[in-house]
Design an enzyme around this catalytic site. Structure first.
Site, PDB file in Angstrom:
ATOM      1  N   GLY A  53       7.434  62.760  73.899  1.00 38.43           N
ATOM      2  CA  GLY A  53       7.650  61.340  73.596  1.00 38.43           C
ATOM      3  C   GLY A  53       8.978  60.851  74.167  1.00 38.43           C
ATOM      4  CD  GLU A  65       3.497  65.385  72.827  1.00 34.31           C
ATOM      5  OE1 GLU A  65       2.394  64.948  72.444  1.00 34.31           O
ATOM      6  OE2 GLU A  65       4.541  64.739  72.699  1.00 34.31           O
ATOM      7  CG  HIS A  83      13.038  47.886  68.252  1.00 34.89           C
ATOM      8  ND1 HIS A  83      13.367  47.234  67.091  1.00 34.89           N
ATOM      9  CD2 HIS A  83      13.690  49.081  68.213  1.00 34.89           C
ATOM     10  CE1 HIS A  83      14.183  48.002  66.375  1.00 34.89           C
ATOM     11  NE2 HIS A  83      14.393  49.127  67.035  1.00 34.89           N
ATOM     12  CE  LYS A 123      10.285  49.724  65.740  1.00 30.57           C
ATOM     13  NZ  LYS A 123      10.089  51.156  65.521  1.00 30.57           N
ATOM     14  N   GLY A 166      11.783  50.167  61.058  1.00 31.92           N
ATOM     15  CA  GLY A 166      12.236  50.946  59.904  1.00 31.92           C
ATOM     16  C   GLY A 166      13.701  50.653  59.604  1.00 31.92           C
ATOM     17  CB  THR A 167      16.633  50.157  61.810  1.00 33.47           C
ATOM     18  OG1 THR A 167      16.418  51.430  62.397  1.00 33.47           O
ATOM     19  CG2 THR A 167      18.119  49.897  61.651  1.00 33.47           C
TER      20      THR A 167
HETATM   21  P1  NAD Z   1       6.489  57.961  71.621  1.00 34.75           P
HETATM   22  O1  NAD Z   1       5.131  57.395  71.420  1.00 34.75           O
HETATM   23  O2  NAD Z   1       7.137  57.867  72.962  1.00 34.75           O
HETATM   24  O3  NAD Z   1       6.493  59.521  71.201  1.00 34.75           O
HETATM   25  C1  NAD Z   1       5.756  60.072  70.153  1.00 34.75           C
HETATM   26  C2  NAD Z   1       5.264  61.441  70.619  1.00 34.75           C
HETATM   27  O4  NAD Z   1       4.704  62.138  69.490  1.00 34.75           O
HETATM   28  C3  NAD Z   1       4.165  61.326  71.690  1.00 34.75           C
HETATM   29  O5  NAD Z   1       4.485  62.165  72.790  1.00 34.75           O
HETATM   30  C4  NAD Z   1       2.916  61.815  70.953  1.00 34.75           C
HETATM   31  O6  NAD Z   1       1.984  62.445  71.805  1.00 34.75           O
HETATM   32  C5  NAD Z   1       3.532  62.791  69.948  1.00 34.75           C
HETATM   33  N1  NAD Z   1       2.660  63.077  68.811  1.00 34.75           N
HETATM   34  C6  NAD Z   1       1.920  62.218  68.051  1.00 34.75           C
HETATM   35  N2  NAD Z   1       1.217  62.889  67.134  1.00 34.75           N
HETATM   36  C7  NAD Z   1       1.520  64.205  67.276  1.00 34.75           C
HETATM   37  C8  NAD Z   1       1.117  65.404  66.615  1.00 34.75           C
HETATM   38  N3  NAD Z   1       0.243  65.381  65.607  1.00 34.75           N
HETATM   39  N4  NAD Z   1       1.648  66.584  67.020  1.00 34.75           N
HETATM   40  C9  NAD Z   1       2.522  66.639  68.050  1.00 34.75           C
HETATM   41  N5  NAD Z   1       2.924  65.537  68.744  1.00 34.75           N
HETATM   42  C10 NAD Z   1       2.447  64.342  68.336  1.00 34.75           C
HETATM   43  O7  NAD Z   1       7.402  57.274  70.507  1.00 34.75           O
HETATM   44  P2  NAD Z   1       9.008  57.220  70.396  1.00 34.75           P
HETATM   45  O8  NAD Z   1       9.524  55.966  70.976  1.00 34.75           O
HETATM   46  O9  NAD Z   1       9.591  58.530  70.818  1.00 34.75           O
HETATM   47  O10 NAD Z   1       9.152  57.057  68.811  1.00 34.75           O
HETATM   48  C11 NAD Z   1       8.571  57.987  67.903  1.00 34.75           C
HETATM   49  C12 NAD Z   1       8.902  57.563  66.472  1.00 34.75           C
HETATM   50  O11 NAD Z   1      10.316  57.642  66.248  1.00 34.75           O
HETATM   51  C13 NAD Z   1       8.533  56.103  66.145  1.00 34.75           C
HETATM   52  O12 NAD Z   1       8.055  56.044  64.819  1.00 34.75           O
HETATM   53  C14 NAD Z   1       9.859  55.361  66.277  1.00 34.75           C
HETATM   54  O13 NAD Z   1       9.917  54.180  65.512  1.00 34.75           O
HETATM   55  C15 NAD Z   1      10.800  56.409  65.728  1.00 34.75           C
HETATM   56  N6  NAD Z   1      12.203  56.259  66.134  1.00 34.75           N
HETATM   57  C16 NAD Z   1      13.130  56.537  65.175  1.00 34.75           C
HETATM   58  C17 NAD Z   1      14.483  56.506  65.481  1.00 34.75           C
HETATM   59  C18 NAD Z   1      15.474  56.936  64.432  1.00 34.75           C
HETATM   60  O14 NAD Z   1      16.692  56.951  64.706  1.00 34.75           O
HETATM   61  N7  NAD Z   1      15.025  57.348  63.252  1.00 34.75           N
HETATM   62  C19 NAD Z   1      14.892  56.149  66.778  1.00 34.75           C
HETATM   63  C20 NAD Z   1      13.922  55.871  67.743  1.00 34.75           C
HETATM   64  C21 NAD Z   1      12.571  55.948  67.414  1.00 34.75           C
END
Ligand code: NAD
Length: 268
Positions: free
Chosen positions: A11, A34, A156, A160, A166-167
């Site tokens: 991701g 993944e 964002h 998204k 969430g923030t």
């Molecule tokens: P993204 O879609 O680019 O990445 C998610 C990845 O998870 C994908 O590669 C997907 O294939 C994988 N995935 C999904 N289900 C899976 C499973 N069951 N097993 C293994 N892999 C799995 O998304 P992103 O932009 O990287 O964001 C991911 C999450 O993180 C979102 O919910 C986003 O809001 C959150 N986020 C949080 C913060 C923070 O600081 N807490 C910061 C950025 C993003």
């Protein structure tokens, strides 16, 4: 050496997390998994993130990763985060969850897992936003709710999938806490059409989506004749990756419990 596993390693955040672990002294990469349908499965993890071959292939077996790792970091999707919380509890592995957009029931699953292992859960892992959370709570506590209207604006990137972020909800929760109310009782998550006048004490949200914006949040306290705005703008996802890796290192060896980034950063 603390061994860190990354679920969702292909991701936007996952790739950055793999790089961050490889670049941090004292940490070793336990592996990355993944979804079975992902094109990344079977590829070399180091090559996947542009760091050169490191001999670990992207897998699909999360359970084995949890058994191998001291701590696992999850930035995936809500249903996956719940499954990973279950595996963390079963294998007693520390878990860091950055995934946002969980329903109330999915949140319960994280709380249940935290009875058996250390879980750090934060909608935003950056130092700056966690300082902002403290500030917002403080400012909300010192301003009269009947005079100052609180509105939270976030923007964002176009990919998204959840809204408000969430923030933004976390900032709303901090403002509500400062006012001594529950966010769910006062929130207005979106406005459309003939909504009528704003309710006193309401905490409103506005969501913008577009381009490659990493994450902008502004909390507005608006009164007659003046307003205060407290803002944070993220220009690189690296701040989240650095925070998550710091949290994973911190959580390893901690007693079971549900922790926030404020605990990790010692902000109380
Ligand atoms: P993204 O879609 O680019 O990445 C998610 C990845 O998870 C994908 O590669 C997907 O294939 C994988 N995935 C999904 N289900 C899976 C499973 N069951 N097993 C293994 N892999 C799995 O998304 P992103 O932009 O990287 O964001 C991911 C999450 O993180 C979102 O919910 C986003 O809001 C959150 N986020 C949080 C913060 C923070 O600081 N807490 C910061 C950025 C993003």
């Amino acid at each position: 050496m603390t061994k860190i596993g990354i679920v969702g390693c292909d991701g936007r955040m996952g790739q950055m997390l793999v790089r961050e672990v490889l670049d941090t002294e004292g940490l070793a990469l336990a592996g990355g998994v993944e979804r079975a349908e992902s094109d990344a499965v079977g590829r070399d993890l180091g090559e996947l993130v542009g760091r050169g071959r490191n001999g670990l292939a992207v897998g699909i077996d999360s359970k084995t990763l949890f058994e191998l790792a001291d701590a696992v970091i999850d930035f995936t999707a809500p249903a996956a985060a719940v499954e990973h919380a279950r595996l963390a509890a079963e294998t007693r592995t520390a878990l860091v969850v950055g995934t946002t957009g969980l329903t109330a029931e999915q949140e319960v699953a994280l709380r249940e897992a935290s009875a058996r292992t250390a879980v750090v859960w934060a909608p935003n892992m950056s130092v700056g936003v966690n300082i902002l959370l403290s500030l917002v709570e403080q400012v909300a506590a010192s301003l009269d709710a009947a005079t100052y209207d609180i509105e939270i604006v976030e923007m964002h990137h176009r990919h998204k999938v959840d809204a408000p972020s969430g923030t933004a909800l976390g900032l709303g929760r901090a403002a509500a806490k400062g006012r001594g109310v529950r966010l769910e009782e006062v929130w207005c998550k979106a406005r459309d059409g003939h909504t009528g006048a704003r309710q006193s004490g309401e905490i409103g949200f506005a969501t913008l989506r577009g381009g490659d914006v990493v994450g902008d949040h502004t909390v507005v306290f608006a009164a007659d004749g003046e307003r205060i705005e407290i803002a944070h703008k993220a220009s690189s996802r690296q701040i989240f990756a650095k925070g998550a890796v710091r949290a994973a290192r911190w959580a390893h060896g901690k007693p079971p419990g549900l922790y926030t980034m404020r605990d990790v950063l010692g902000l109380g």
